[in-house]
Design an enzyme around this catalytic site. Structure first.
Site, PDB file in Angstrom:
ATOM      1  N   TYR A   1       0.838  -1.210   0.000  1.00 32.47           N
ATOM      2  CA  TYR A   1       0.000   0.000   0.000  1.00 32.47           C
ATOM      3  C   TYR A   1       0.868   1.254   0.000  1.00 32.47           C
ATOM      4  O   TYR A   1       0.671   2.173  -0.808  1.00 32.47           O
ATOM      5  CB  TYR A   1      -0.924  -0.019   1.220  1.00 32.47           C
ATOM      6  CG  TYR A   1      -1.846   1.175   1.331  1.00 32.47           C
ATOM      7  CD1 TYR A   1      -3.057   1.207   0.648  1.00 32.47           C
ATOM      8  CD2 TYR A   1      -1.509   2.263   2.123  1.00 32.47           C
ATOM      9  CE1 TYR A   1      -3.914   2.297   0.752  1.00 32.47           C
ATOM     10  CE2 TYR A   1      -2.347   3.362   2.225  1.00 32.47           C
ATOM     11  CZ  TYR A   1      -3.547   3.376   1.542  1.00 32.47           C
ATOM     12  OH  TYR A   1      -4.388   4.460   1.640  1.00 32.47           O
TER      13      TYR A   1
ATOM     14  N   LYS B   1       1.502   4.333  -2.951  1.00 26.15           N
ATOM     15  CA  LYS B   1       1.355   5.755  -2.619  1.00 26.15           C
ATOM     16  C   LYS B   1       2.668   6.504  -2.847  1.00 26.15           C
ATOM     17  O   LYS B   1       2.684   7.642  -3.348  1.00 26.15           O
ATOM     18  CB  LYS B   1       0.909   5.922  -1.164  1.00 26.15           C
ATOM     19  CG  LYS B   1      -0.484   5.370  -0.871  1.00 26.15           C
ATOM     20  CD  LYS B   1      -1.566   6.132  -1.610  1.00 26.15           C
ATOM     21  CE  LYS B   1      -2.959   5.711  -1.176  1.00 26.15           C
ATOM     22  NZ  LYS B   1      -4.012   6.433  -1.911  1.00 26.15           N
TER      23      LYS B   1
END
Length: 277
Positions: free
Chosen positions: A124, A128
């Site tokens: 994750y 990002k």
């Protein structure tokens, strides 16, 4: 009062929906446009809604605005696969930023995540971080990267993992001090508020990263009230004739200009005769 226009992408999510409401209620903005895949519940005279498929979004779909706020984001569980997750959290924001640059939008604000790092061991945070890296490489006129910790607020959907994390962080909140302060959970409404403050009063440098602990403390600057004297308030005879007329303000959304229509209306005051109540 300014005459600003804003575009919001991801306006139906937790932070995006709060951002849209706050923008519409802010006197600095006369026009708020959202580009979304579904119609929001919120309505307002300043608000314009464009329903678009992000796979087919084009330059003509993005008109000029002073700020473009990107609040797009999902979870791998909701997306169903890593491929779809990357499309929503990486490909769409990057494509929209590129279109915003072509349209001459001077400020792009994007929500990523605390811990965003393209070399992170966590998938994750890697996605990002990759988004942040590519946005910087895009060479936007002004880029503000918003890195909140766990977002809390009333969601339309139930997310078990986030609810568990929210309870855990709430219990541990008093213990998160010093360098751990940035890990405290943050209200989505405060993140939305912070984004507007950054747009209006933030640093003017090309790239700025705002960590969660800084977002949590941002507040609107205090503007001192004008001290109007009694002479100015009550001596109508000394006011110029042009200052006595009522003015209706009309917002021209297409040109983002403020126009005034002067309506000649005499102001009459009823004075009581002496001796009567």
């Amino acid at each position: 009062m300014s005459m600003r226009a804003a575009i919001v992408i991801g306006a139906t999510g937790l932070t995006g929906s709060s951002l849209v409401e706050q923008l519409c209620e802010n006197d600095e903005y006369v026009s708020v446009t959202i580009i979304a895949r579904r119609k929001p519940i919120f309505t307002h005279p300043k608000l314009e809604v464009k329903i678009r498929d992000f796979d087919r979004i084009e330059e003509k779909d993005i008109e000029f605005a002073h700020e473009l706020y990107c609040c797009l984001g999902t979870t791998i569980k909701k997306a169903g696969s890593r491929e779809v997750f990357e499309k929503v959290d990486f490909e769409y924001p990057l494509a929209i930023a590129s279109l915003a640059k072509k349209r001459g939008i001077p400020h792009f604000l994007v929500i990523t995540a605390m811990g965003a790092n393209e070399n992170s061991p966590f998938y994750y945070n890697r996605v990002k971080g990759k988004l942040e890296h590519d946005l910087v490489e895009l060479g936007l006129q002004r880029l503000s990267i918003i890195r909140p910790s766990l977002l809390v607020g009333d969601r339309d959907e139930f997310r078990l993992g986030e609810k568990a994390g929210e309870k855990l962080l709430k219990f541990a909140q008093p213990l998160l001090i010093g360098p751990f302060k940035r890990s405290r959970a943050i209200e989505a409404s405060q993140v939305a508020k912070a984004m507007i403050i950054i747009a209006l009063y933030g640093k003017k440098q090309p790239v700025t990263i705002y960590p969660s602990n800084e977002l949590a403390t941002l507040q609107y600057p205090e503007i001192p009230e004008e001290d109007a004297s009694r002479e100015t308030l009550f001596h109508w005879d000394k006011l110029e004739e042009g200052e006595k007329v009522n003015r209706d303000v009309i917002i021209n959304r297409d040109k983002f200009k403020m126009e005034e229509t002067v309506i000649d209306k005499e102001v009459h005051f009823q004075h009581r005769e002496q001796g009567k109540k």
